[in-house]
Design an enzyme around this catalytic site. Structure first.
Site, PDB file in Angstrom:
ATOM      1  N   SER A  33      28.707  37.164  40.466  1.00 37.31           N
ATOM      2  CA  SER A  33      29.339  37.438  41.742  1.00 37.31           C
ATOM      3  C   SER A  33      28.236  37.547  42.766  1.00 37.31           C
ATOM      4  CB  SER A  33      30.119  38.755  41.651  1.00 37.31           C
ATOM      5  OG  SER A  33      30.793  39.014  42.859  1.00 37.31           O
ATOM      6  N   ARG A  84      31.024  30.148  38.842  1.00 40.66           N
ATOM      7  CA  ARG A  84      32.305  30.692  38.376  1.00 40.66           C
ATOM      8  C   ARG A  84      33.355  30.350  39.411  1.00 40.66           C
ATOM      9  NH1 ARG A  84      36.355  32.088  35.976  1.00 40.66           N
ATOM     10  NH2 ARG A  84      36.747  34.091  34.968  1.00 40.66           N
ATOM     11  N   THR A  99      35.817  42.792  43.713  1.00 38.27           N
ATOM     12  CA  THR A  99      35.455  43.765  42.684  1.00 38.27           C
ATOM     13  C   THR A  99      36.155  45.092  42.909  1.00 38.27           C
ATOM     14  OG1 THR A  99      33.291  42.709  42.588  1.00 38.27           O
ATOM     15  CG2 THR A  99      33.528  44.792  41.442  1.00 38.27           C
ATOM     16  N   CYS A 115      32.135  19.810  37.759  1.00 42.17           N
ATOM     17  CA  CYS A 115      31.652  20.721  36.729  1.00 42.17           C
ATOM     18  C   CYS A 115      30.227  21.130  37.057  1.00 42.17           C
ATOM     19  CB  CYS A 115      31.691  20.053  35.357  1.00 42.17           C
ATOM     20  SG  CYS A 115      30.939  21.086  34.086  1.00 42.17           S
ATOM     21  N   CYS A 141      28.801  24.379  28.694  1.00 41.44           N
ATOM     22  CA  CYS A 141      29.824  25.059  29.494  1.00 41.44           C
ATOM     23  C   CYS A 141      29.392  26.462  29.906  1.00 41.44           C
ATOM     24  CB  CYS A 141      31.108  25.119  28.670  1.00 41.44           C
ATOM     25  SG  CYS A 141      32.484  25.906  29.507  1.00 41.44           S
ATOM     26  N   CYS A 145      33.204  28.560  33.706  1.00 45.55           N
ATOM     27  CA  CYS A 145      33.603  28.811  35.084  1.00 45.55           C
ATOM     28  C   CYS A 145      35.084  28.563  35.317  1.00 45.55           C
ATOM     29  CB  CYS A 145      32.772  27.974  36.050  1.00 45.55           C
ATOM     30  SG  CYS A 145      33.207  26.243  36.108  1.00 45.55           S
ATOM     31  N   CYS A 192      37.204  23.160  35.703  1.00 47.97           N
ATOM     32  CA  CYS A 192      37.833  21.926  35.216  1.00 47.97           C
ATOM     33  C   CYS A 192      39.318  22.143  34.951  1.00 47.97           C
ATOM     34  CB  CYS A 192      37.130  21.418  33.964  1.00 47.97           C
ATOM     35  SG  CYS A 192      37.041  22.609  32.616  1.00 47.97           S
TER      36      CYS A 192
END
Lengths: 256, 607
Positions: free
Chosen positions: B105, B354, B390, B551, B576, B579, B582
């Site tokens: 974040s 992300r 958050t 991606c 990978c 995130c 896709c």
């Protein structure tokens, strides 16, 4: 007479080759805060071998031992979840932990092996963070026990152990008497997963705590780290058109 | 335990496809997908005779996901248990190898929820070390910067907030939770939702291990474990894979708009000390995105001993041009003179990405169902103009805990279903500050869907939010599913991105290396395709394979076939970073992200 107990000595290392490692700004070492630590892969193989030997009824009890700060108990728990019976955590933290090297660890393991009357001490061949490949050999020397290092196959035959070792030229088979020290190489076995139910059950298994002083071991290091640097960035290569060009370039930079 | 009915028809189609597909496609396309969610094991001869029984254990509450929401819920439950001297078994499973390793974040934390959860957070050592001291906002053009005053009352104003490394904060929350007696199990992913006979949620099952890449069992195969609970909380973060299933199962999205998302890419840099301004927060919009593509940047100067900055770029996933690459927009943004001057002479030490929610109020689904509830970014409580989620995620976890506690500790829960249905959680949400906050900003993001794009949106924000505080009586709609927004490639112009210079901007693979991501290689790819032939037939043919570009980890590559002409999709599942972009943006909605073996994925350290 079947051997009574086997010691598996574990190492807590920085997670294998893929986390991002950087050198501390003061060049005294690498940054370890917040980096995931887990059991050394060769030690996982050692644990698996010990548990297999117990399952085949060659040995009665497997004890997982590790030296280090509190984080190390997680590693011992994983070993317990894989099938070890009990654990011993030798507490070493702070400056002592930073200075701890193979010699200090070997002294601790040797003292413990004598105290607990172990018949076999199995370790991983080397830790993947420092790649020393010394602890097993030093432990055997301190105990004056035979050693079967780089084991890719271990068979117990009465009072002796047959070890197939991976060496530069191929494979070497030796027979050594127990008590002995073995170090595990990559192809010895494929470690089982520590499943969640076993992790939960492992919480009930005992981990004893002790300090190096309890074993009469002094942790003073005879090695001083002067400086740690990152490897130099790889320079680009140069392509040449002809053999004459190649020879000229090699002459020019003094190689020939 | 069976996963319910929708899979029965699906299974029959899949089995038919499995046999037909094998015969038909082996000559042309190598098979991509081998995961058991697409090819069930009970019809697979390689699994005959394999022991599939699972060990089961009972807890009072099981929580899926060790992020801010899940941990806050766990902590609140244990706090209540301590206060009221009741026993409560709370188990939390997390797919990352350690708590915080999959957390990414910006982040500017608003401490409102934390103040409620731990009023003494400072004494407890919470890593909130950088209070915000300066707040800058810019509109960027290719060479210049137009400063925008950060007036108090604007949603982006950060007075009173802290710049944090969220991964470290989450790790600290994990320590607090363990101290309170929560059982935390990192390295174990929740792979399956379990149901009672009456259809209510019974709990979850963790991932199986030891399945080979082709889907067959290995010697070390072990079944996952079942964790049963009176109520299960799902806090998987943005676009969770179990939540996706639950939406369908319980029809939770019938009265809300489809969720809309963005992708956030982030890097950590150690910069030249002379350029370091601890506590400074910088945001920008504009270049390099055009006015119709939502997105912007952040750059935060941390104050934790060394000159560290956290910076990143967000691109709304409702973008229309399939040639757009969020990663390369991020890399080229760093060359803007205003940004480059901070980064010059510095070293990049971390990278990650992300997806995040942008839907807000209009996209909130029903969050309770028999046996469970959704918390955190999974249903999606992010305040988009503030770019903060958050504090609301934590608060949602706490509200869930407060609604659950009386029910799970009651002698007789008086529930119609075996798994407890606790609608009080939703009522609590609607009465809380989360709801008021999300309602007030509900029209800001959709206001970008106008001819003037970004500028229309900013004017709307200035008028309706800053002056009227979101009290306008209408609620604007979003554009619809992100995956439906792409225009065919032939209608769009390819974007010329500059080559990375290796000092400020970098190539994709060296960036992925800095995420520390890895997975056990010999396992079925967890990016599963419902139909292996669709990528080439649809994604490549019509949209020029946008997954190669969206991606952030280089998982998808179209490579030439070894035999003759044509292309095939290659999935590099080990890269990978979890995130979920896709699964969100695939125009064919053919990609279904499922959870890989636990411990796999990125190894973020304080990201």
């Amino acid at each position: 007479m079947s051997p009574a107990s086997v010691f598996v000595c574990l190492s807590l290392t920085l997670l294998s080759d893929y986390p991002v490692i950087r050198v501390k700004p003061d060049h005294s070492g690498v940054v370890t805060d917040g980096v995931k630590h887990s059991m050394n892969p060769f030690c996982e193989i050692a644990v698996e071998e010990a548990v297999k030997l117990k399952e085949k009824k060659f040995i009665k009890e497997v004890v997982a031992v590790s030296c280090g700060p509190t984080q190390v108990t997680e590693t011992i728990r994983t070993a317990l979840a894989m099938g070890c019976d009990r654990g011993i955590h030798v507490e070493v933290s702070g400056k002592d932990y930073e200075a701890m090297g193979p010699l200090q660890i070997a002294k601790i393991f040797a003292a413990l092996a004598k105290k607990e009357e172990a018949s076999l001490v199995i370790l991983g061949k080397q830790a993947i963070d420092d790649d020393c490949n010394q602890t097993g050999q030093m432990t055997a020397a301190l105990l004056d026990w035979p050693q079967g290092t780089f084991a890719s196959e271990v068979t117990i035959d009465g009072e002796k152990v047959k070890v197939v070792r991976e060496i530069d030229g191929g494979l070497e088979t030796i027979k050594i008497s127990m008590p002995a020290v073995l170090t595990a190489d990559l192809r010895l076995n494929t470690p089982r997963y520590a499943t969640l139910p076993n992790i939960m059950k492992a919480k009930k298994k005992k981990i004893a705590n002790m300090k190096p002083a309890d074993l009469g071991v002094d942790m003073v290091s005879r090695v001083e780290v002067l400086r740690v640097d990152e490897p130099p960035t790889r320079l680009a290569g140069v392509k040449v058109e002809t053999v004459d060009d190649l020879v000229a370039k090699l002459k020019a930079n003094g190689t020939i | 335990c069976l996963s319910l009915s929708e899979s029965t028809t699906h299974r029959i189609i899949c089995t038919a496809h499995y046999t037909w597909g094998r015969n038909c496609s082996s000559a042309v396309m190598p098979r991509i997908t081998s995961h058991y969610t697409i090819f069930p094991r009970d019809k697979d001869p390689r699994w005959e005779g394999v022991e599939m029984e699972r060990f089961a254990d009972e807890a009072d509450v099981v929580i899926v996901g060790g992020g801010p929401a899940g941990l806050s819920a766990a902590i609140r439950l244990k706090q209540l248990a301590k206060e009221q001297e009741k026993e409560l078994r709370v188990c939390l499973v997390e797919k990352a190898s350690q708590i915080g390793a999959h957390t990414l974040s910006g982040a500017c934390l608003e401490p409102s929820a934390l103040n409620e959860l731990f009023p003494d957070w400072k004494e407890r050592g919470a890593p909130l070390n950088t209070p915000v001291t300066e707040d800058l906002f810019s509109i960027l053009t290719e060479k210049y910067r137009i400063p925008v005053p950060m007036l108090p009352g604007l949603p982006m104003n950060n007075h009173g907030n802290y710049i944090v490394r969220l991964g470290h904060f989450v790790h600290w929350l994990g320590e607090q939770a363990e101290e309170l007696g929560v059982e935390i199990y990192p390295g174990y992913a929740a792979a399956e939702v379990l149901f009672h006979e009456d259809g209510s949620v019974k709990g979850i099952a963790t991932n199986d291990v030891g399945i080979a890449k082709d889907g067959s069992p290995k010697d070390v195969f072990e079944r996952g474990m079942e964790l049963h609970a009176k109520v299960t909380l799902f806090g998987e973060g943005c676009h969770g894979h179990l939540a996706k299933q639950l939406y369908r199962q319980f029809n939770l999205r019938e009265n809300c708009e489809p969720q809309t998302y963005a992708i956030g890419l982030k890097e950590l840099w150690v910069i030249d000390e002379k350029k370091w301004r601890p506590g400074r927060v910088e945001h920008s919009v504009g270049w390099p995105l055009n006015r119709n593509t939502y997105g912007g940047s952040f750059l935060y100067h941390l104050n934790e001993g060394e000159p560290l900055v956290a910076l990143g770029f967000v691109v709304g996933l409702d973008y229309t041009n399939p040639y757009l690459s969020p990663f390369r927009e991020f890399q080229r943004w760093k060359h803007h003179p205003f940004v480059a001057k901070t980064l010059e002479g510095g070293d990049r030490i971390a990278y990650g990405a992300r997806a995040l929610n942008e839907g807000g109020y209009q996209c909130l689904p029903k969050v309770t169902f028999p046996g469970g509830m959704l918390i955190g970014c999974s249903p999606g409580f992010m305040n988009v103009p503030k770019i903060k989620g958050t504090h609301t995620a934590m608060k949602s976890g706490m509200l869930a805990a407060e609604a659950i506690f009386p029910k799970v500790t009651a002698e007789d829960p008086a529930s119609e279903t075996a798994g407890l249905h606790i609608p009080e959680y939703e009522d609590n949400l609607k009465k809380s500050w989360i709801w008021k906050e999300l309602y007030a900003v509900r029209n800001i993001r959709p206001s970008f869907h106008n001819y003037f794009g970004l500028y229309g949106g900013m004017i709307y924000t200035g008028v309706f939010y800053w002056i009227l505080r979101g009290k306008e009586p209408w609620t604007l709609k979003h554009a619809g599913l992100d995956s439906a927004q792409l225009k065919p490639a032939k209608e769009c112009t390819p974007i010329e991105y500059p080559k990375p210079d290796g000092k400020l901007s970098f190539d994709l693979l060296s960036s992925v290396a800095l995420s520390g991501t890895n997975h056990e290689g010999d396992q079925p790819p967890h990016l599963t395709l419902k139909d292996d032939s669709i990528p080439v037939a649809n994604n490549l043919a019509i949209y020029d394979g946008p997954e190669q570009r969206f991606c952030p980890a280089g998982v998808y590559e179209y490579v030439p076939l070894e035999t003759g002409e044509g292309m095939r999709l290659q999935i590099n599942a080990q890269n990978c970073v979890h995130c979920k972009t896709c699964d969100i943006k695939d125009p064919s909605q053919n990609i279904n992200w499922v959870v890989p073996e636990g411990s796999g994925g990125p190894a973020y350290n304080g990201l």
